[in-house]
Write an enzyme that holds these catalytic residues in place. Sequence first.
Site, mmCIF file in Angstrom:
data_model
loop_
_atom_site.group_PDB
_atom_site.id
_atom_site.type_symbol
_atom_site.label_atom_id
_atom_site.label_comp_id
_atom_site.label_asym_id
_atom_site.label_seq_id
_atom_site.Cartn_x
_atom_site.Cartn_y
_atom_site.Cartn_z
ATOM 1 N NE ARG A 94 -21.366 -27.591 1.723
ATOM 2 C CZ ARG A 94 -21.965 -28.365 0.812
ATOM 3 N NH1 ARG A 94 -21.345 -29.415 0.311
ATOM 4 N NH2 ARG A 94 -23.173 -28.093 0.387
ATOM 5 C CG LEU A 95 -22.734 -33.773 7.036
ATOM 6 C CD1 LEU A 95 -23.708 -34.504 7.952
ATOM 7 C CD2 LEU A 95 -21.795 -34.782 6.387
ATOM 8 C CG ASP A 96 -22.821 -33.409 -0.071
ATOM 9 O OD1 ASP A 96 -22.170 -32.357 -0.001
ATOM 10 O OD2 ASP A 96 -22.381 -34.463 -0.554
ATOM 11 C CE1 TYR A 97 -32.107 -29.302 0.936
ATOM 12 C CE2 TYR A 97 -32.457 -31.107 -0.606
ATOM 13 C CZ TYR A 97 -32.959 -30.092 0.179
ATOM 14 O OH TYR A 97 -34.313 -29.852 0.204
ATOM 15 C CB THR A 126 -25.099 -36.294 3.279
ATOM 16 O OG1 THR A 126 -24.727 -36.586 1.933
ATOM 17 C CG2 THR A 126 -24.301 -37.189 4.222
#
Length: 247
Positions: A104-107, A109
């Site tokens: 995942r990538l942060d919201y 990012t």
Amino acid sequence: MSNTYERLQKVIAQSGVTSRRKAEQLIIEGKVKVNNKVITELGTKVSPDDKIEVNGVQLEKEVPVYYLFYKPRGVISSVKDEKGRKVVTDFFPEIEERIYPVGRLDYDTSGILLLTNDGEFANLVMHPKHGVEKVYVAKIKGIPSKIELGRLRKGVRDKGEILKAIRYRILSTDKKKNTMILELTLREGKNRHVRRMMEQLGYPVMKLKREQYGLLTLDGLSVGEYRKLTPKEVKQMVNLATQIVED
């Protein structure tokens, strides 16, 4: 990649037939067969070569697909969101396969995110023990000293975890605005890794982008766009992860 075994209920859920919880109930009720044998044990594991039937209907095996996506900020790295926010699969309306993000990538990012329906590939390239390098560019508030930046390689502690970068490089410094742009290379991808690491040093991240994942870059893509990985790129990523483990 046919040597990986996964739990039966997970394979059923990934096929899109039903949820994992419902799949477990179907197994318990004796409505699932593997290679023509009724299975009632939830711990049963199957391989991609096994024939699976649910309520007398054989599961269809999807052809594995691999996508490189330039994730925008303000998008959830998931296939659905309870709060109704935009998710990464919203950008793939024409894709018939049931794809999901690799890690995942942060919201907040942006940057490279891989999506696939190949669970073995996903586990291989994202698992910490395989150590596939990921390169981030962070704009931070403040201008840390070389001594402070040196702590990034040694590791900083946050909530019982050691967060570190294997390399860093200063790209630019703006003394007037009191900001710095750093390139950080990680081999792990813990939750909010870069942001937490920099917060512990006292230099919060203002903007964050993942620019490279293993051998893959964002070249040729604009924000919100995606492309298929070539067979050569898939093979290179698998070889890279395998080589790191062997080394």
